[in-house]
Design a protein around this motif. Structure first.
Motif: not given
Length: 146
Positions: A136-146
């Motif tokens: 499992g993992r927890v995502v706290e930040h999503v980079d939309l510039t990719l």
């Protein structure tokens, strides 16, 4: 993550005049399936899909299934969800947005201990992915510039 959810709320608020003009109820007291369909698609596009990609990358998308927007009881095959913390030690699953002072300024969150409303301005959001293999993992930040 918090920015994604606040942007989703902003998108919902932006639709209020259009929904009113089309006589599609959006307020909690009146909303029906029409609004839920619109909100579900917005949630999938603005929140779920970017989070899924951030969690597993393009090659892992077949391994992830996020709890749909508005589902009080998650489908058994879902292994990911949007979670919020606001005065809680453990992130709680987000069910849907709700309204208090302005449209869509709160979230309804739930856990085994019950359901409550939290202010979007006081909450921070995370995306939780819990596959069967325990990786499992927890995502706290999503980079939309990719």
């Amino acid at each position: 993550m918090t920015d994604l959810v606040r942007n989703f709320a902003k998108g919902c608020r932006g639709l209020v005049p259009t929904m009113d003009a089309a006589l599609v109820p959006w307020s909690e007291e009146e909303q029906h399936d029409n609004w839920e369909r619109v909100a579900s698609v917005l949630f999938m596009t603005l929140v779920s899909e970017p989070c899924e990609y951030a969690a597993v990358g393009e090659d892992g998308l077949s391994l992830i299934s996020t709890v749909p927007y508005g589902w009080d009881v998650p489908p058994v095959d879902c292994n990911a969800y949007l979670a919020a913390t606001a005065g809680h030690d453990v992130p709680m699953r987000v069910v849907r947005l709700s309204s208090s002072q302005q449209p869509f300024d709160q979230a309804i969150i739930t856990s085994s201990s019950g359901t409550e409303r939290i202010s979007l301005s006081d909450a921070s959001f995370k995306f939780v992915f819990a596959p069967a293999n325990g990786d499992g993992r927890v995502v706290e930040h999503v980079d939309l510039t990719l």
